[in-house]
Design an enzyme around this catalytic site. Structure first.
Site, PDB file in Angstrom:
ATOM      1  N   GLY A  47       2.062   2.659   5.416  1.00 18.42           N
ATOM      2  CA  GLY A  47       3.173   1.792   5.841  1.00 18.42           C
ATOM      3  C   GLY A  47       3.780   2.296   7.144  1.00 18.42           C
TER       4      GLY A  47
ATOM      5  N   CYS B  43       2.287   0.345  -8.869  1.00 21.19           N
ATOM      6  CA  CYS B  43       3.354   0.834  -7.987  1.00 21.19           C
ATOM      7  C   CYS B  43       4.631   1.141  -8.760  1.00 21.19           C
ATOM      8  CB  CYS B  43       3.612  -0.180  -6.891  1.00 21.19           C
ATOM      9  SG  CYS B  43       3.935  -1.818  -7.515  1.00 21.19           S
TER      10      CYS B  43
ATOM     11  N   GLY C  44       0.830  -1.197   0.000  1.00 19.83           N
ATOM     12  CA  GLY C  44       0.000   0.000   0.000  1.00 19.83           C
ATOM     13  C   GLY C  44       0.867   1.249   0.000  1.00 19.83           C
ATOM     14  N   SER C  45       0.300   2.330   0.479  1.00 16.55           N
ATOM     15  CA  SER C  45       1.003   3.612   0.416  1.00 16.55           C
ATOM     16  C   SER C  45       2.085   3.703   1.494  1.00 16.55           C
ATOM     17  CB  SER C  45       0.003   4.746   0.596  1.00 16.55           C
ATOM     18  OG  SER C  45      -0.620   4.621   1.862  1.00 16.55           O
ATOM     19  N   THR C  46       3.061   4.542   1.237  1.00 17.27           N
ATOM     20  CA  THR C  46       4.137   4.766   2.207  1.00 17.27           C
ATOM     21  C   THR C  46       3.575   5.363   3.488  1.00 17.27           C
ATOM     22  OG1 THR C  46       5.802   4.942   0.488  1.00 17.27           O
ATOM     23  CG2 THR C  46       6.290   6.060   2.566  1.00 17.27           C
ATOM     24  N   GLU C  47       2.597   6.247   3.333  1.00 15.50           N
ATOM     25  CA  GLU C  47       1.988   6.892   4.500  1.00 15.50           C
ATOM     26  C   GLU C  47       1.382   5.842   5.449  1.00 15.50           C
ATOM     27  OE1 GLU C  47      -1.107   9.449   3.150  1.00 15.50           O
ATOM     28  OE2 GLU C  47      -1.781   9.888   5.194  1.00 15.50           O
TER      29      GLU C  47
ATOM     30  N   GLU D 181       5.546  -3.345   1.111  1.00 14.29           N
ATOM     31  CA  GLU D 181       5.722  -3.038  -0.322  1.00 14.29           C
ATOM     32  C   GLU D 181       4.977  -1.734  -0.554  1.00 14.29           C
ATOM     33  OE1 GLU D 181       7.592  -4.492  -2.386  1.00 14.29           O
ATOM     34  OE2 GLU D 181       7.942  -6.485  -1.559  1.00 14.29           O
TER      35      GLU D 181
END
Ligand code: NAD
Length: 485
Positions: free
Chosen positions: A240, A291, A235-238, A257
């Site tokens: 994560g 991604c 998913g998103s870095t945020e 990821e």
């Protein structure tokens, strides 16, 4: 098995929270709805997973028996390709032909990882030290055991529902883990059918527990749960980062990821026709909701104008439409929320002075369609649309003079998921592959994938790897055993 039975099943699934509508991104109409699973449902699912793990019904099977069941899952997926593709296509708006091409690749995850079930061994060590308390280290034997992590939470996004589910479930099952699975709230449909097929193939009850719901409710309850041993997240870095914080309670292990802002370098000696076509598809495919999409293209100055024009031409010729509309090549964005997000970046970019070569607007029709957009003249230091992941069909194209400048621009990002080099100078290609700060580098190709080749992000694009041996070892821990001979 019919589409309708899945739509009915999700509506009838137990849940105690908010009612979540599932919206068709092509018509903007509601397809069905379901009830959010909150902490109580998560507790029950984790308890079922724990009981199945401790009982040994799955982890205790010989690897060859797990492998046979995993092959059956793949065979059942093959037999139900059309239904799985239709559900993903309905739910995400991706062209039906594309969905039908992806499902066999997803089934292959189970066959690939079935092969690993019989090869997950530890190692034996020759003990080197002498002396110590017993004074007889040389007469010791040491070896390692590979053991499944236990109960793992699998959480993933909407951009490839069946693909994301299989990429996590196949290695987790091969390793012998029991799982709690949460697909994205926008796209839970195909996961329901997949869960039915997994049960039909013979995976014992309690090993795969599907939860449907929001990230901040069901997802957060999984990641903070004291009896979940590991979380594998895409998913998103945020989000994560939120998962890392939530996992601190029991120091559960985390595999991530995450997002990307992947650079594509096109040199003046490249096969330009091929580079233009692939770089264009490398961002516009699936409306930029991939991604590894190459959202920052850098072109050597001598061929810059030609490449910008070429990418804009490809963008203008891509037919956008619904999954079943004649000649559709690209579908819509997933949701109204994602449309608002993408348009927000575009509006801000335009007011900051970005030059719109083509696109920059949504289509005048129903659905969350954004015209493939090519932008130049963005300021790398300040432009948010240049620096942040948009996850839409938006690409910036900037010129460079030489290798050093290209590398500096490519690596000037907090992400590190993928990078591409287009050049016929192979020495340069391999030289730059070493210098690019990305977990995957592709030379004269894009959008490549194999179940056996590890995939993972550098920098803020992730922790750990999926696919290949690393992908299954991510679901195993290593125990060292010592014995006095
Ligand atoms: P997202 O992070 O918002 O959501 C992903 C999943 O996490 C969903 O199932 C969501 O419900 C859940 N979630 C949300 N908040 C949570 C929380 N607090 N705790 C636990 N779970 C939570 O991402 P998205 O917008 O759905 O997907 C797009 C993102 O996914 C992009 O950033 C994209 O780059 C990334 N992605 C990465 C890869 C990769 O392999 N690196 C692959 C596909 C997508």
């Amino acid at each position: 098995m019919t589409l309708q039975s899945i739509l009915d099943e999700i509506r009838e699934r137990p849940g105690k929270g908010e009612v979540i509508p599932i919206i068709d991104p092509v018509t903007e109409e509601q397809i069905t709805e379901f009830t959010d699973c909150g902490p109580e449902a998560v507790d029950e699912a984790v308890a079922r997973a724990r009981a199945s793990f401790e009982s040994g019904v799955w982890q205790g099977l010989p690897g060859r028996e797990r492998a046979k069941i995993m092959w059956r899952i793949a065979d059942l997926m093959d037999a139900h390709t059309d239904e799985l593709a239709e559900l993903d296509s309905l739910n995400t708006g991706m062209p039906l032909v594309q969905a039908k091409m992806i499902i066999p690749t997803c089934a292959e995850f189970f066959r690939y990882y079935a092969g690993w079930c019989t090869k997950l061994n530890g190692s034996a060590y020759e003990v080197q030290m002498t002396g110590g308390v017993s004074g007889a280290y040389a007469d010791m034997h040491a070896y390692t055991l590979k053991e499944p992590y236990g109960v793992v939470g699998l959480i993933f996004p909407w951009n490839g529902p069946v693909f994301n589910a299989c990429a996590k479930l196949a290695p987790a099952l091969a390793a012998g883990c029991s799982t709690v699975v949460k697909p994205a709230e926008e796209t839970p449909l195909s996961a329901l059918l997949l869960a039915r097929l997994i049960a039909e193939a013979g995976v014992p009850e309690g090993v795969v527990n599907l939860l449907t719901g929001y990230g901040h409710t069901a997802g957060a309850a999984i990641t903070s749960h004291p009896d979940v041993d590991k979380v594998a997240f895409t998913g998103s870095t945020e989000v994560g980062k939120q998962i890392v914080a939530a996992s601190a309670g029991n120091l559960k292990k985390v595999m991530l990821e995450l997002g990307g802002k992947s650079p594509v370098l096109i040199f003046d000696d490249a096969d330009l026709d091929m580079a233009v076509m692939m770089a264009s598809m490398g961002i516009f495919v699936h409306s930029g909701q991939g991604c590894v999409c190459g959202s920052r293209i850098f072109v050597q100055r001598g061929v810059y104008e030609r490449v910008v024009e070429g990418i804009a031409t490809v963008a203008n010729n891509l037919k956008l439409g619904g999954p079943k509309e004649e000649g559709t090549m690209i579908g819509p964005l997933i949701s109204a929320k994602q449309l608002t997000r993408v348009m927000g970046y575009l509006d801000e970019g335009k007011s900051d002075g970005a030059e719109v070569v083509t696109g920059g607007h949504r289509l005048d029709r129903s659905g969350y369609f954004v015209h493939p957009t090519v932008l130049t003249n963005v300021d790398p230091a300040t432009s948010r649309l240049y620096r942040e992941e948009i996850f839409g069909p938006v690409v910036t194209v900037l010129p460079f003079d030489d290798e050093d400048e290209a590398i500096a621009m490519a690596n000037d990002t907090s992400y590190g998921l993928a990078a591409t080099v287009w050049t016929t100078n192979l020495s340069r290609g391999h030289r730059l592959a070493k210098r690019l700060q990305a977990g995957t580098v592709t030379l004269n190709c894009q959008l490549v994938f194999d179940h056996g080749v590890p995939f993972g992000g550098y920098k803020q694009s992730g922790w750990g790897h999926e696919f290949g041996r690393e992908g299954v070892e991510a679901y195993m821990k290593t125990k060292s055993v010592w014995a006095q001979l």
